[in-house]
Design an enzyme around this catalytic site. Sequence first.
Site, mmCIF file in Angstrom:
data_model
loop_
_atom_site.group_PDB
_atom_site.id
_atom_site.type_symbol
_atom_site.label_atom_id
_atom_site.label_comp_id
_atom_site.label_asym_id
_atom_site.label_seq_id
_atom_site.Cartn_x
_atom_site.Cartn_y
_atom_site.Cartn_z
ATOM 1 N N GLU A 33 83.712 35.531 60.608
ATOM 2 C CA GLU A 33 84.306 36.685 59.777
ATOM 3 C C GLU A 33 85.280 37.293 60.622
ATOM 4 O O GLU A 33 86.185 37.924 60.293
ATOM 5 C CB GLU A 33 83.091 37.363 59.310
ATOM 6 C CG GLU A 33 82.357 37.150 58.148
ATOM 7 C CD GLU A 33 83.118 36.686 56.832
ATOM 8 O OE1 GLU A 33 84.366 37.468 56.792
ATOM 9 O OE2 GLU A 33 82.842 35.795 56.124
ATOM 10 N N GLN A 38 92.209 38.352 60.402
ATOM 11 C CA GLN A 38 93.641 38.312 60.555
ATOM 12 C C GLN A 38 94.333 36.934 60.609
ATOM 13 O O GLN A 38 95.225 36.823 61.059
ATOM 14 C CB GLN A 38 94.178 39.296 61.641
ATOM 15 C CG GLN A 38 94.564 40.608 61.171
ATOM 16 C CD GLN A 38 93.763 41.783 61.796
ATOM 17 O OE1 GLN A 38 92.672 41.404 62.668
ATOM 18 N NE2 GLN A 38 94.065 43.046 61.658
ATOM 19 N N GLY A 77 95.905 36.083 68.628
ATOM 20 C CA GLY A 77 96.318 37.297 68.422
ATOM 21 C C GLY A 77 95.308 38.590 68.277
ATOM 22 O O GLY A 77 94.306 38.101 68.102
ATOM 23 N N TYR A 114 83.876 45.480 54.628
ATOM 24 C CA TYR A 114 84.128 44.196 53.986
ATOM 25 C C TYR A 114 83.219 43.078 54.804
ATOM 26 O O TYR A 114 82.804 42.393 54.261
ATOM 27 C CB TYR A 114 85.635 44.076 54.034
ATOM 28 C CG TYR A 114 85.673 42.531 53.743
ATOM 29 C CD1 TYR A 114 86.060 41.963 52.479
ATOM 30 C CD2 TYR A 114 85.954 41.551 55.011
ATOM 31 C CE1 TYR A 114 86.036 40.608 52.420
ATOM 32 C CE2 TYR A 114 86.227 40.178 54.751
ATOM 33 C CZ TYR A 114 86.262 39.678 53.513
ATOM 34 O OH TYR A 114 86.344 38.360 53.322
ATOM 35 N N ASP A 132 87.887 42.550 48.772
ATOM 36 C CA ASP A 132 88.926 42.592 49.343
ATOM 37 C C ASP A 132 90.216 42.254 48.406
ATOM 38 O O ASP A 132 90.156 42.479 47.315
ATOM 39 C CB ASP A 132 89.089 41.235 50.626
ATOM 40 C CG ASP A 132 88.964 39.736 49.737
ATOM 41 O OD1 ASP A 132 88.768 39.954 48.643
ATOM 42 O OD2 ASP A 132 89.292 38.982 50.519
#
Length: 324
Positions: A33, A38, A77, A114, A132
Site C-alpha cells: 500500500e 504514488q 520518488g 485510505y 479513493d
Amino acid sequence: MAFTETILHWYAENGRDLPWRRTRDPYAVWLSEIILQQTRVAQGWSYWERFMAHFPTVEALASAPEDEVLRLWQGLGYYSRARNLHAAARQIVALGGFPGTLEGIRALKGVGDYTAAAIGSIAFGLPAAVVDGNVYRVLARYFGLATPVGTTAAKKEFTELAQRLLPADEPAAFNQGMMDFGATCCTPVNPACMTCPLQPSCQAFATGRVELLPVKKTSAKPVERHLTYVYVRVDGATAIRRRGPGDIWQGLWEPWLTEEVPDGARQVVRDFKHQLTHRTLLTDFYLWEPPVRPPLPEGYVWIEEAELDRYAKPRLVELLLEKL
Ligand code: SF4
C-alpha cells in the site's frame, strides 16, 4: 444489496492477481500500500518483490540503516514515503507487532485514512471502506451523485455510502473490487458501460450523465468572464436594472447588459479588467445615444441620470461610469 453483490461477483471474475493479494501478512500488505500510494501497479510490483526479498520481515526493515532503505527505494520518488516506511517499521517493532485496529494502523507514520482502511480490511478483515478516486467515480456515477468531489460534504457522503455498501464479511474483496472496477471498467474516460454489469441500474447511464459525473470542485483559479454593458442615454435618462439572485452582485444595479451592441453605440472601453475573488471580468463598455427611448429588455427601468448616485452599484460599474 445488488450493487455490492455485483462488485463482489465482478471481482471474483476479473480481479487482478497481484502478489500481495496472495497474502494476509500485514507487513506485506502495508508495504504494497505504501509503494502504491504514488506509483502504478506495473512499476510498484518489482519494488515490492525487491523489498520483500531484502527485508522479509518488519524487524529486518526496522533494523536496516536508513541509507539501505533509501537505496532500495531509488527510482520510486517521493523519498518521504521511504523514510516514513522505515520510521513506521520501528514503530511497529516497538509496539511488539503490527497493530490490528484501524486507529492503531492509522497512527503509523505515512498512513492516512485510505491506507489504513486498505490495510485493515485486507490484512485483518476490518469492515472499513476505502474511498479513493476510483470509489468516488463509481459511486457518483452509479448513484447519480453530483456533490463536488474534494469537498468536505462529498468526503462525508461518499465515505458513509461506501461504508453502508461494504459487506462486513468480505471487506477486502469489496474494497479491492471497487478499486479494480474503477480502474478498469468505470474509467475516467470512455468507461466500458456497454459491457458493465452495473449498467442496468446505473443512474448516470440511465440519465446520460456518465461524462458529467463525478462533479469536480471548481478550481480556485480565477476564470475569465466577458461582459458587455451599454449605457443608454436619451434626454438625460438612462436604463438600469437590479441584479437578481444566483449570480454575482445580487441586488445591485447595472446598466444594460447585452450580447448584441446596438448600431450607433460608441465604444468607451474595451476589455476593461476587473478582478473578483474567483474570476477575472473583462468588460466592453459602450455609450449609445439613440434619438428616442428604445424598448428595454425585461427588468430594466428608465431613471434620470442625475439620480444614478442613489442606486447601489457594483464597483466595476462605478469604475465604468467614471470613464464616460
Ligand atoms: S454503466 Fe458505465 S458509468 Fe455506470 S457504473 Fe457501469 S461503467 Fe460506470
